[in-house]
Design a protein around this motif. Structure first.
Motif, PDB file in Angstrom:
ATOM      1  N   ASP A  95       0.843  -1.127   0.105  1.00 55.88           N
ATOM      2  CA  ASP A  95      -0.121  -0.078  -0.096  1.00 55.88           C
ATOM      3  C   ASP A  95       0.995   1.276  -0.059  1.00 55.88           C
ATOM      4  OD1 ASP A  95      -2.431  -1.474  -0.098  1.00 55.88           O
ATOM      5  OD2 ASP A  95      -2.352  -1.743   2.181  1.00 55.88           O
ATOM      6  N   ASN A  96       2.127   1.127   0.378  1.00 58.12           N
ATOM      7  CA  ASN A  96       3.044   2.305   0.292  1.00 58.12           C
ATOM      8  C   ASN A  96       4.211   1.962  -0.709  1.00 58.12           C
ATOM      9  OD1 ASN A  96       1.671   4.071   2.326  1.00 58.12           O
ATOM     10  ND2 ASN A  96       1.324   2.352   3.400  1.00 58.12           N
ATOM     11  N   LEU A  97       4.135   2.041  -1.582  1.00 57.96           N
ATOM     12  CA  LEU A  97       5.560   1.775  -2.489  1.00 57.96           C
ATOM     13  C   LEU A  97       5.959   2.903  -3.291  1.00 57.96           C
ATOM     14  CD1 LEU A  97       3.892  -1.593  -4.531  1.00 57.96           C
ATOM     15  CD2 LEU A  97       5.671  -1.435  -2.729  1.00 57.96           C
ATOM     16  N   ASN A  98       7.396   3.167  -3.002  1.00 57.53           N
ATOM     17  CA  ASN A  98       8.001   4.307  -3.720  1.00 57.53           C
ATOM     18  C   ASN A  98       8.463   3.506  -4.877  1.00 57.53           C
ATOM     19  OD1 ASN A  98       7.831   6.010  -1.763  1.00 57.53           O
ATOM     20  ND2 ASN A  98       9.658   4.946  -0.718  1.00 57.53           N
ATOM     21  N   PHE A  99       8.121   4.226  -6.152  1.00 55.82           N
ATOM     22  CA  PHE A  99       8.406   3.598  -7.573  1.00 55.82           C
ATOM     23  C   PHE A  99       9.710   3.317  -7.391  1.00 55.82           C
ATOM     24  CE2 PHE A  99       9.084   3.746 -11.932  1.00 55.82           C
ATOM     25  CZ  PHE A  99       8.286   2.799 -12.514  1.00 55.82           C
ATOM     26  N   GLY A 100      10.192   1.912  -8.251  1.00 57.23           N
ATOM     27  CA  GLY A 100      11.167   1.404  -8.627  1.00 57.23           C
ATOM     28  C   GLY A 100      12.264   1.157  -7.232  1.00 57.23           C
ATOM     29  N   SER A 101      11.824   0.925  -6.120  1.00 59.09           N
ATOM     30  CA  SER A 101      12.653   0.841  -4.975  1.00 59.09           C
ATOM     31  C   SER A 101      12.465  -0.649  -4.458  1.00 59.09           C
ATOM     32  CB  SER A 101      12.331   2.028  -3.922  1.00 59.09           C
ATOM     33  OG  SER A 101      11.220   1.919  -3.471  1.00 59.09           O
TER      34      SER A 101
END
Length: 356
Positions: free
Chosen positions: A25-31
């Motif tokens: 639910d809390n993804l930083n793009f591409g990390s």
């Protein structure tokens, strides 16, 4: 760890998945990356057996050509999961063909279809639990090719490494995007590598973009290198302009990437009965349209962001705010495209491909 074979691909599975450690639910793009990656080396003039193995760092010689002469290309794709838990790709043939076009331009070997496509399919099946259902949930796919040959002589490498890594993703950009129209810096030039998806294209724009960020702008709309009068791309995306009820976008060229989302939106707009023109768009046209009230929308288009509406632009120290429109072409097209990708509506174009 277990080892199997599939379609001439060696598969080494992780002993324990790390998926339960991820907050989807809390993804930083591409990390965040999945459990496995695909790797295939090019040595002695031949592609070796592809291997799917646990995601982990790898070693390169300090003299590897990728570090010194920038032989590196990549693609951006996405996988989607429908309500029946089937996995879908969107126009993967376009990404595969563009990847190899970039390889040719950078004097790198083309990746065979059985390595790229079969390898991707097996990797997606193995890490299928990382693809979450629901509109907006995707798995970002990053195929890339780098030069691994040793030695600092300024020649193309003889050895290369092809890899695919996967990253669960949600929205790429959030909030309002304000842009600065470039007057000095250029993303690409005629005869150059602007149409290739190569690492140096992106590195070269980081500095001018950082200058724009300091002025309160999130991105730059790039202009042609010769006159800075023609509007070309927005940040890392193709760009569309709506003047009255007509959409405009620049034609692809040696300076402009042939975006998969771009060409899809053009075809969709035509089918939806929207007026669209593919032709050079001048900065002066945009400024005049903003002043007389005929400029309705600007939006970027790309795999990561899909469609990113632009709230306003600055040119020669003057800021032009865009109006809020109730019949946004950007939102109409984005909704239809994302619904199609997630199999919520029928794909009448034949663009979606099931992973089997």
């Amino acid at each position: 760890m277990s080892t199997t074979q599939a379609n001439k691909i060696e598969i080494n599975k992780v002993a324990t998945s790390k998926i339960n450690q991820v907050d989807f639910d809390n993804l930083n793009f591409g990390s965040v990356f999945t459990d496995h990656l695909l790797e295939c080396d090019f040595k002695n003039g031949e592609w070796q057996t592809p291997v799917i193995k646990p995601y982990a760092p790898f070693l390169l010689d300090p003299s590897a050509r990728v570090f010194h002469y920038g032989q590196a290309i990549f693609e951006g794709m996405k996988a989607y999961k429908d309500e029946q838990d089937s996995i879908w790709l969107f126009r993967p043939d376009e990404n595969f063909n563009r990847f190899n076009s970039s390889a040719v331009r950078m004097a790198m070997p083309e990746v065979p279809e059985e390595v790229f496509m079969n390898g991707l399919n097996e990797l997606l099946k193995l890490d299928h639990e990382w693809i979450k259902k629901g509109l907006g949930n995707t798995l970002y796919i990053r195929p890339f090719l780098i030069a691994t040959g040793e030695g600092v002589i300024a020649n193309p490498s003889e050895d290369y490494k092809f890899m695919i890594i996967l990253s669960p993703a949600k929205a790429y950009y959030s909030g309002e995007v304000k842009v600065l129209i470039a007057e000095h810096y250029s993303r690409a030039a005629n005869g150059g590598i602007g149409a290739a998806k190569t690492a140096g294209n992106y590195a070269g724009q980081f500095y001018p973009t950082s200058l724009a960020n300091k002025q309160g702008f999130q991105q730059i709309i790039w202009t042609d290198d010769a006159t800075h009068t023609k509007l070309e791309e927005a940040g890392t995306m193709n760009v569309f302009f709506r003047i009255n009820d007509t959409l405009f976008t620049a034609p692809v060229s040696e300076r402009i990437l042939d975006g998969v989302t771009r060409k899809s939106l053009i075809d969709m707009a035509k089918k939806e009965g929207l007026d669209i023109e593919v032709r050079p768009v001048l900065v002066s046209e945009l400024v005049e349209a903003s002043k007389n009230g005929s400029l309705k929308e600007i939006f970027g288009a790309g795999t990561a962001a899909v469609i990113s509406p632009i709230a306003g632009f600055s040119y020669r120290d003057e800021y032009y705010e865009l109006p809020k429109v109730s019949d946004s072409f950007a939102m109409i097209l984005k909704e239809k495209l994302t619904n199609m990708q997630h199999k919520l509506i029928e794909d009448t174009y034949g663009w979606t491909v099931k992973v089997s």
